[in-house]
Scaffold this active site. Structure first.
Site, mmCIF file in Angstrom:
data_model
loop_
_atom_site.group_PDB
_atom_site.id
_atom_site.type_symbol
_atom_site.label_atom_id
_atom_site.label_comp_id
_atom_site.label_asym_id
_atom_site.label_seq_id
_atom_site.Cartn_x
_atom_site.Cartn_y
_atom_site.Cartn_z
ATOM 1 N N HIS A 67 -34.278 -18.659 -55.910
ATOM 2 C CA HIS A 67 -34.900 -18.341 -54.604
ATOM 3 C C HIS A 67 -36.288 -17.759 -54.788
ATOM 4 C CE1 HIS A 67 -35.359 -16.504 -50.567
ATOM 5 N NE2 HIS A 67 -34.523 -17.473 -50.204
ATOM 6 N N ILE A 73 -38.692 -14.878 -54.463
ATOM 7 C CA ILE A 73 -38.849 -14.014 -53.295
ATOM 8 C C ILE A 73 -37.473 -13.459 -52.945
ATOM 9 C CG2 ILE A 73 -39.461 -13.937 -50.851
ATOM 10 C CD1 ILE A 73 -41.375 -16.279 -51.385
ATOM 11 N N GLY A 76 -34.100 -12.327 -47.524
ATOM 12 C CA GLY A 76 -34.012 -11.365 -46.431
ATOM 13 C C GLY A 76 -32.629 -10.765 -46.306
ATOM 14 N N VAL A 77 -31.596 -11.570 -46.512
ATOM 15 C CA VAL A 77 -30.239 -11.042 -46.386
ATOM 16 C C VAL A 77 -29.959 -9.978 -47.441
ATOM 17 C CG1 VAL A 77 -29.289 -13.067 -45.233
ATOM 18 C CG2 VAL A 77 -29.205 -12.930 -47.709
ATOM 19 N N GLU A 81 -28.972 -6.146 -46.880
ATOM 20 C CA GLU A 81 -27.832 -5.541 -47.575
ATOM 21 C C GLU A 81 -28.244 -4.209 -48.206
ATOM 22 O OE1 GLU A 81 -24.100 -4.739 -49.173
ATOM 23 O OE2 GLU A 81 -24.643 -6.163 -47.602
#
Length: 175
Positions: A67, A73, A76-77, A81
């Site tokens: 990723h 990067i 976002g998840v 978290e």
């Protein structure tokens, strides 16, 4: 973003001397191995229900290879978290929910405003807006890298019914 718009003035944070390390976090948060996304706690203000922590983002993160290939990067998840784990730590440390475990209950107004990459220190800031014992916490959150806001929003945490989850897992095994 002006300094005054941050939940905590970054000048108050001593990055070299956290008030709680990973071992302290593990006493209150159940996540382990690849799912540990909180490195240390930097600041607490119980009168304002404010807490700051951080995540050292390393080349060894499970998501780096894929990723995105050649341009890692932080997803976002995973940032969310990390914020959830900070919220859980603060909630459990001060027994605000009265639950054995706090889970991710929802998200409002989340915005990603910059990238987080290996080598970054993601500073996480939360301010509890509501804590209803046995029901829910609501926290405003911000994530900052190099003094710049990269993520913000509102997070909700809920009590996890551990016994019910265990029974569900056991019933699945016996099928």
């Amino acid at each position: 973003m002006a300094k005054s718009d941050l939940i905590v003035d970054l000048a108050l944070l001593d990055l070299e001397n956290p008030i709680a390390d990973i071992e302290d976090i593990r006493k209150l948060n159940p996540q382990r191995f690849e799912m540990e996304h909180l490195t240390g706690i930097l600041y607490e203000d119980t009168e304002r229900s404010v807490c700051a922590g951080y995540k050292d983002v390393t080349e060894d993160e499970f998501w780096v290879r894929g990723h995105m290939p050649g341009m890692p990067i932080m997803p976002g998840v995973i940032q969310l978290e990390a914020v959830a784990q900070l919220s859980s730590y603060f909630t459990q440390r001060h027994d605000l929910l009265g639950a054995a475990m706090v889970g991710f209950g929802g998200l409002d107004e989340a915005r990603f405003r910059g990238v987080v990459t290996p080598g970054d220190k993601l500073i996480l800031l939360i301010e509890l807006k509501k804590a209803s014992r046995g029901r829910m916490i609501v926290a405003k959150f911000q994530g900052v890298v190099d003094g710049k806001l990269v993520v913000d929003g509102i997070l909700r945490g809920i009590p996890i019914p551990i016994d019910s989850v265990k029974k569900h897992l056991e019933s699945r095994k016996s099928r």
